[in-house]
Design a protein around this motif. Structure first.
Motif, mmCIF file in Angstrom:
data_model
loop_
_atom_site.group_PDB
_atom_site.id
_atom_site.type_symbol
_atom_site.label_atom_id
_atom_site.label_comp_id
_atom_site.label_asym_id
_atom_site.label_seq_id
_atom_site.Cartn_x
_atom_site.Cartn_y
_atom_site.Cartn_z
ATOM 1 N N ASP A 40 13.095 -26.326 18.457
ATOM 2 C CA ASP A 40 13.322 -24.950 18.017
ATOM 3 C C ASP A 40 13.419 -24.873 16.496
ATOM 4 O OD1 ASP A 40 13.296 -23.971 20.608
ATOM 5 O OD2 ASP A 40 15.474 -24.123 20.846
ATOM 6 N N LYS A 41 14.078 -25.856 15.895
ATOM 7 C CA LYS A 41 14.180 -25.861 14.436
ATOM 8 C C LYS A 41 12.840 -26.183 13.794
ATOM 9 C CE LYS A 41 19.129 -26.613 14.096
ATOM 10 N NZ LYS A 41 20.247 -27.500 13.704
ATOM 11 N N LEU A 42 12.049 -27.003 14.459
ATOM 12 C CA LEU A 42 10.708 -27.255 13.951
ATOM 13 C C LEU A 42 9.856 -25.989 13.992
ATOM 14 C CD1 LEU A 42 9.955 -30.767 15.514
ATOM 15 C CD2 LEU A 42 10.370 -30.237 13.093
ATOM 16 N N ALA A 43 10.017 -25.187 15.048
ATOM 17 C CA ALA A 43 9.294 -23.918 15.130
ATOM 18 C C ALA A 43 9.711 -22.986 13.992
ATOM 19 C CB ALA A 43 9.545 -23.258 16.484
ATOM 20 N N LEU A 44 11.013 -23.000 13.665
ATOM 21 C CA LEU A 44 11.501 -22.193 12.547
ATOM 22 C C LEU A 44 10.968 -22.740 11.224
ATOM 23 C CD1 LEU A 44 13.218 -19.913 11.473
ATOM 24 C CD2 LEU A 44 15.240 -21.388 11.681
ATOM 25 N N ALA A 45 10.878 -24.067 11.123
ATOM 26 C CA ALA A 45 10.321 -24.675 9.908
ATOM 27 C C ALA A 45 8.891 -24.204 9.669
ATOM 28 C CB ALA A 45 10.371 -26.194 10.019
ATOM 29 N N ALA A 46 8.113 -24.074 10.746
ATOM 30 C CA ALA A 46 6.743 -23.586 10.605
ATOM 31 C C ALA A 46 6.724 -22.158 10.055
ATOM 32 C CB ALA A 46 6.026 -23.651 11.950
ATOM 33 N N LYS A 47 7.680 -21.340 10.500
ATOM 34 C CA LYS A 47 7.766 -19.971 9.989
ATOM 35 C C LYS A 47 8.199 -19.937 8.530
ATOM 36 C CE LYS A 47 8.847 -17.934 14.505
ATOM 37 N NZ LYS A 47 9.830 -17.140 15.291
ATOM 38 N N CYS A 48 8.865 -21.003 8.086
ATOM 39 C CA CYS A 48 9.331 -21.079 6.701
ATOM 40 C C CYS A 48 8.315 -21.727 5.772
ATOM 41 C CB CYS A 48 10.649 -21.853 6.629
ATOM 42 S SG CYS A 48 12.066 -20.973 7.332
ATOM 43 N N GLY A 49 7.181 -22.168 6.316
ATOM 44 C CA GLY A 49 6.127 -22.672 5.454
ATOM 45 C C GLY A 49 5.623 -24.072 5.737
ATOM 46 N N ALA A 50 6.182 -24.766 6.734
ATOM 47 C CA ALA A 50 5.692 -26.110 7.060
ATOM 48 C C ALA A 50 4.288 -26.030 7.652
ATOM 49 C CB ALA A 50 6.642 -26.799 8.039
ATOM 50 N N ASP A 51 3.413 -26.887 7.166
ATOM 51 C CA ASP A 51 2.047 -26.939 7.683
ATOM 52 C C ASP A 51 1.954 -27.773 8.955
ATOM 53 O OD1 ASP A 51 0.777 -25.583 5.357
ATOM 54 O OD2 ASP A 51 1.489 -27.357 4.294
ATOM 55 N N LEU A 52 2.848 -28.744 9.085
ATOM 56 C CA LEU A 52 2.865 -29.634 10.238
ATOM 57 C C LEU A 52 4.304 -29.967 10.558
ATOM 58 C CD1 LEU A 52 1.348 -31.578 12.241
ATOM 59 C CD2 LEU A 52 1.469 -33.309 10.431
ATOM 60 N N THR A 53 4.636 -30.015 11.851
ATOM 61 C CA THR A 53 5.993 -30.382 12.271
ATOM 62 C C THR A 53 5.913 -31.575 13.204
ATOM 63 O OG1 THR A 53 5.997 -28.859 14.166
ATOM 64 C CG2 THR A 53 6.791 -28.002 12.044
ATOM 65 N N LEU A 54 6.834 -32.529 13.027
ATOM 66 C CA LEU A 54 6.856 -33.740 13.841
ATOM 67 C C LEU A 54 8.267 -34.006 14.331
ATOM 68 C CD1 LEU A 54 4.682 -36.095 11.577
ATOM 69 C CD2 LEU A 54 3.934 -34.870 13.633
ATOM 70 N N ASN A 55 8.386 -34.363 15.593
ATOM 71 C CA ASN A 55 9.661 -34.703 16.202
ATOM 72 C C ASN A 55 9.735 -36.228 16.329
ATOM 73 O OD1 ASN A 55 11.783 -35.258 18.041
ATOM 74 N ND2 ASN A 55 11.599 -33.211 18.933
ATOM 75 N N PRO A 56 10.644 -36.883 15.581
ATOM 76 C CA PRO A 56 10.713 -38.353 15.622
ATOM 77 C C PRO A 56 11.045 -38.933 16.988
ATOM 78 C CG PRO A 56 11.877 -37.499 13.708
ATOM 79 C CD PRO A 56 11.573 -36.325 14.591
ATOM 80 N N SER A 57 11.569 -38.113 17.902
ATOM 81 C CA SER A 57 11.839 -38.611 19.245
ATOM 82 C C SER A 57 10.586 -38.633 20.112
ATOM 83 C CB SER A 57 12.915 -37.755 19.926
ATOM 84 O OG SER A 57 12.423 -36.458 20.224
ATOM 85 N N LYS A 58 9.518 -38.005 19.611
ATOM 86 C CA LYS A 58 8.296 -37.898 20.403
ATOM 87 C C LYS A 58 7.109 -38.636 19.796
ATOM 88 C CE LYS A 58 9.687 -33.443 22.352
ATOM 89 N NZ LYS A 58 9.349 -32.003 22.509
ATOM 90 N N VAL A 59 7.136 -38.840 18.476
ATOM 91 C CA VAL A 59 6.028 -39.538 17.824
ATOM 92 C C VAL A 59 6.599 -40.520 16.809
ATOM 93 C CG1 VAL A 59 4.426 -37.601 18.091
ATOM 94 C CG2 VAL A 59 5.778 -37.809 15.991
ATOM 95 N N ASP A 60 5.819 -41.530 16.483
ATOM 96 C CA ASP A 60 6.159 -42.452 15.403
ATOM 97 C C ASP A 60 5.762 -41.766 14.101
ATOM 98 O OD1 ASP A 60 6.166 -44.414 13.425
ATOM 99 O OD2 ASP A 60 5.538 -46.011 14.787
ATOM 100 N N VAL A 61 6.741 -41.162 13.418
ATOM 101 C CA VAL A 61 6.402 -40.325 12.266
ATOM 102 C C VAL A 61 5.831 -41.148 11.120
ATOM 103 C CG1 VAL A 61 8.051 -38.524 12.879
ATOM 104 C CG2 VAL A 61 8.755 -40.368 11.350
ATOM 105 N N VAL A 62 6.288 -42.385 10.958
ATOM 106 C CA VAL A 62 5.747 -43.224 9.885
ATOM 107 C C VAL A 62 4.264 -43.490 10.138
ATOM 108 C CG1 VAL A 62 5.869 -45.461 8.727
ATOM 109 C CG2 VAL A 62 7.982 -44.277 9.387
#
Length: 365
Positions: A220-242
């Motif tokens: 939910d916070k990632l969805a809000l981040a997209a509304k605030c200007g993030a081009d891409l959102t990543l959840n570290p519990s779901k993907v290897d962000v590095v």
């Protein structure tokens, strides 16, 4: 002395007595001195540092001899906005305001005399007095004093008060972004989508770098981040962000990493996902010590590691962004409480479920 009519003689205020001992009390409305203003508080945000203070955090900014942030007899609250209701002509002229104006005050009350203040680095003031932590009572009250050394900024009265009070955390975030010295070619990663992280995303997106990537464990916070200007959102519990960020950057890594979580794991994450000669900006206040492989910073990557504190010189920009109406403020400012519910407000900030983003106290609710 000019003043609005019908200022009461007493008011409700939250008063600190000891860690985890905050009391709502009926006290006298303070009377401003010749060089002070009286502010009717309209809203005050509740910061993670307020919660740490409440629980008895050790270490005080600029004073290693203090063992607690709590100052008995002081009212907490530094993310403030209110209406000027009393002040001498001298005090009004000094701050450039009139009775009835709405102002937000910077959280620090700099001394103006130490080496840092004399060199223009007021946000690193030696005595480091701040509203709600040391000598100056803050805004968890119906009224408060604005001293002559405070730094006040006018805010539109068209904004809901709790939206206007977001100018404090947003100014802090903008300072972190300024420290990063973004360029058009930068891939910028912001870790954490709480109030400071969202503000960093807002600030970074306004600098129009190549890409802004937001990281958080809460979708939910990632969805809000997209509304605030993030081009891409990543959840570290779901993907290897590095691995993901290196894949997006030809194997090199991000140019800039802005850490806004306050969790030790986010520090090593940032060091690992940055490219060589990258820039790491740290804004968080940590509860626990952080241990990392320091050689990543030096021998491996020659990183620039930059700290950021408060929101110096960023307040007009922060206020302007909020006033512009481009932000999803109703989704950022999720919870409002009255003074009588200060404990609920603190508990909501500390709720690990992540249900809140920005929590505020609005006297009169």
């Amino acid at each position: 002395m000019s003043q609005s009519p019908q200022i009461p003689s007493t008011m409700q205020a939250v008063v600190m007595h000891a860690p985890e001992d905050y009391r709502l009390e009926e006290i006298d409305v303070p009377r401003p001195a010749a060089d002070e203003l009286l502010l009717r508080v309209e809203a005050v945000g509740v910061c993670a540092s307020d919660l740490k203070c409440y629980h008895g955090a050790a270490k005080f900014w600029g004073d290693e001899n203090r063992d607690r942030w709590v100052e008995p007899g002081i009212t907490p609250g530094h993310e403030l906005v209110g209406e000027v209701v009393a002040g001498s002509e001298e005090a009004l002229a000094h701050h450039g305001v009139q009775i009835g104006d709405r102002i937000a005050c910077e959280q620090i009350v700099p001394c103006g005399e130490c080496m840092y203040c004399r060199r223009g680095w007021y946000w690193m003031c030696g005595p480091h007095d701040m509203f709600g932590f040391k000598h100056y009572s803050g805004a968890m009250a119906e009224y408060m004093i604005v001293p002559s050394l405070a730094r006040a900024h006018q805010v539109s009265k068209d904004l809901p008060p709790h939206h206007a009070a977001f100018s404090e955390p947003l100014s802090c975030s903008l300072h972190a972004v300024e420290r990063a010295q973004l360029t058009f070619d930068d891939v910028v990663v912001v870790a954490g989508c709480g109030p400071i992280g969202l503000g960093a995303i807002i600030g970074a997106s306004h600098k129009t770098p190549k890409q802004v990537i937001a990281l958080d464990f809460d979708d939910d916070k990632l969805a809000l981040a997209a509304k605030c200007g993030a081009d891409l959102t990543l959840n570290p519990s779901k993907v290897d962000v590095v691995a993901e960020i290196k894949a997006l950057t030809g194997g090199y890594g991000a140019d800039v990493y802005i850490e806004c979580t306050g969790h030790p794991s986010a520090v090593s994450q940032g060091l690992n996902l940055l490219r060589k000669l990258g820039r790491f900006v740290e804004y968080s206040v940590f509860k626990d010590d952080v241990t990392v492989d320091w050689s990543i910073i030096s021998d491996d990557k020659e990183l620039d590691v930059l700290g950021a504190h408060l929101g110096p010189n960023c307040w007009p920009a922060a206020i302007g962004i909020i006033e512009s109406g481009v932000l999803p403020m109703e989704e950022i400012c999720t919870h409002q409480f009255g003074l009588g519910d200060v404990q609920k407000a603190l508990d909501t900030v500390g709720d690990s479920s992540g249900a809140s983003v920005k929590v505020s106290i609005v006297p009169g609710l």
